[in-house]
Design a protein around this motif. Structure first.
Motif, mmCIF file in Angstrom:
data_model
loop_
_atom_site.group_PDB
_atom_site.id
_atom_site.type_symbol
_atom_site.label_atom_id
_atom_site.label_comp_id
_atom_site.label_asym_id
_atom_site.label_seq_id
_atom_site.Cartn_x
_atom_site.Cartn_y
_atom_site.Cartn_z
ATOM 1 N N UNK A 292 27.059 -11.625 -4.397
ATOM 2 C CA UNK A 292 26.015 -12.312 -2.970
ATOM 3 C C UNK A 292 25.425 -11.127 -2.865
ATOM 4 N N UNK A 293 26.336 -10.065 -2.591
ATOM 5 C CA UNK A 293 25.936 -9.136 -1.876
ATOM 6 C C UNK A 293 24.396 -7.896 -2.937
ATOM 7 N N UNK A 294 25.385 -8.221 -4.059
ATOM 8 C CA UNK A 294 24.216 -7.465 -5.805
ATOM 9 C C UNK A 294 23.676 -8.070 -5.890
ATOM 10 N N UNK A 295 23.170 -9.233 -5.291
ATOM 11 C CA UNK A 295 21.909 -10.135 -5.401
ATOM 12 C C UNK A 295 21.241 -9.704 -4.830
ATOM 13 N N UNK A 296 21.604 -10.011 -3.504
ATOM 14 C CA UNK A 296 21.208 -9.208 -2.039
ATOM 15 C C UNK A 296 19.779 -7.707 -2.187
ATOM 16 N N UNK A 297 20.671 -6.945 -2.858
ATOM 17 C CA UNK A 297 20.356 -5.815 -2.684
ATOM 18 C C UNK A 297 19.536 -5.691 -4.140
ATOM 19 N N UNK A 298 19.995 -6.762 -4.973
ATOM 20 C CA UNK A 298 18.757 -6.302 -6.417
ATOM 21 C C UNK A 298 17.324 -7.088 -6.011
ATOM 22 N N UNK A 299 17.244 -8.032 -5.156
ATOM 23 C CA UNK A 299 16.281 -9.045 -4.821
ATOM 24 C C UNK A 299 15.181 -8.195 -3.824
ATOM 25 N N UNK A 300 16.048 -7.167 -3.000
ATOM 26 C CA UNK A 300 14.966 -6.678 -2.001
ATOM 27 C C UNK A 300 13.620 -6.509 -2.310
ATOM 28 N N UNK A 301 13.885 -5.661 -3.211
ATOM 29 C CA UNK A 301 11.966 -4.717 -3.575
ATOM 30 C C UNK A 301 10.678 -6.575 -3.687
ATOM 31 N N UNK A 302 12.089 -6.761 -4.902
ATOM 32 C CA UNK A 302 11.103 -8.338 -5.249
ATOM 33 C C UNK A 302 10.040 -8.673 -4.524
ATOM 34 N N UNK A 303 10.554 -9.184 -3.029
ATOM 35 C CA UNK A 303 10.165 -9.846 -2.152
ATOM 36 C C UNK A 303 9.768 -9.207 -1.477
ATOM 37 N N UNK A 304 10.172 -8.156 -1.179
ATOM 38 C CA UNK A 304 8.985 -7.107 -0.081
ATOM 39 C C UNK A 304 7.586 -6.945 -0.951
ATOM 40 N N UNK A 305 7.729 -6.374 -2.452
ATOM 41 C CA UNK A 305 6.005 -6.506 -3.177
ATOM 42 C C UNK A 305 5.027 -8.632 -2.263
ATOM 43 N N UNK A 306 5.917 -8.814 -2.353
ATOM 44 C CA UNK A 306 5.232 -10.329 -2.975
ATOM 45 C C UNK A 306 5.144 -10.689 -1.416
ATOM 46 N N UNK A 307 5.714 -10.306 -0.152
ATOM 47 C CA UNK A 307 5.250 -10.106 0.959
ATOM 48 C C UNK A 307 3.761 -9.313 1.434
ATOM 49 N N UNK A 308 3.739 -7.973 0.426
ATOM 50 C CA UNK A 308 3.394 -7.115 0.934
ATOM 51 C C UNK A 308 1.814 -7.588 0.037
ATOM 52 N N UNK A 309 2.101 -8.239 -1.439
ATOM 53 C CA UNK A 309 0.990 -9.436 -2.196
ATOM 54 C C UNK A 309 -0.264 -9.465 -1.039
ATOM 55 N N UNK A 310 0.882 -10.267 -0.283
ATOM 56 C CA UNK A 310 0.110 -11.537 0.245
ATOM 57 C C UNK A 310 -0.455 -10.753 1.625
ATOM 58 N N UNK A 311 -0.165 -9.969 2.009
ATOM 59 C CA UNK A 311 -0.750 -9.294 4.082
ATOM 60 C C UNK A 311 -1.736 -9.080 2.774
ATOM 61 N N UNK A 312 -1.726 -8.168 2.049
ATOM 62 C CA UNK A 312 -3.014 -7.609 1.150
ATOM 63 C C UNK A 312 -3.854 -8.697 1.199
ATOM 64 N N UNK A 313 -3.561 -9.742 0.756
ATOM 65 C CA UNK A 313 -4.494 -10.152 -0.194
ATOM 66 C C UNK A 313 -5.820 -10.986 1.736
ATOM 67 N N UNK A 314 -4.296 -11.266 2.250
ATOM 68 C CA UNK A 314 -5.201 -11.762 3.455
ATOM 69 C C UNK A 314 -6.068 -10.896 4.106
ATOM 70 N N UNK A 315 -6.179 -9.785 4.200
ATOM 71 C CA UNK A 315 -6.961 -8.407 4.414
ATOM 72 C C UNK A 315 -8.206 -8.442 3.597
ATOM 73 N N UNK A 316 -7.581 -8.787 2.292
ATOM 74 C CA UNK A 316 -9.069 -8.440 1.295
ATOM 75 C C UNK A 316 -9.812 -10.053 1.519
ATOM 76 N N UNK A 317 -9.610 -11.066 1.912
ATOM 77 C CA UNK A 317 -10.352 -12.081 2.384
ATOM 78 C C UNK A 317 -10.031 -11.637 3.685
ATOM 79 N N UNK A 318 -9.511 -11.422 4.604
ATOM 80 C CA UNK A 318 -10.809 -10.686 5.910
ATOM 81 C C UNK A 318 -11.756 -10.305 6.008
#
Length: 105
Positions: A12-38
């Protein structure tokens, strides 16, 4: 930097570590899209109601023009450049619903 508090040998710790970067990328892409829309669609009758982890919720004027709809879809397509020079975009889906909250699911 993320600190993992689980046991190093636990799967479970290994899965959590491997998922950190992809999850952060999705969140950042969503924020960038929000700012572009604004920046690009201010004044087109869109009102941001919620910024979710991987989604944006708007309410809009029912007479929103087709041009504004296309511009919204385009603003959501955020290119990502990898360290090796490869470029890609994460697919997006846009759903337009009736102007009735009960109809949204």
């Amino acid at each position: 930097r993320r600190q993992l508090l689980g046991r190093a040998w636990d799967e479970a710790t290994t899965r959590e570590a491997l998922a950190t970067l992809p999850q952060a990328t999705i969140s950042m892409v969503t924020c960038i899209a929000m700012l572009r829309i604004w920046d690009e669609l201010d004044g087109h009758g869109l009102e941001l109601l919620q910024n979710g982890y991987d989604s944006l919720l708007f309410q809009h004027n029912p007479e929103l023009s087709d041009d504004a709809r296309r511009a919204l879809t385009k603003a959501l397509a955020v290119p990502i450049l990898l360290d090796n020079g490869r470029r890609f975009e994460i697919g997006v889906s846009v759903r337009w619903d009736r102007p009735n909250w009960r109809a949204c699911k």
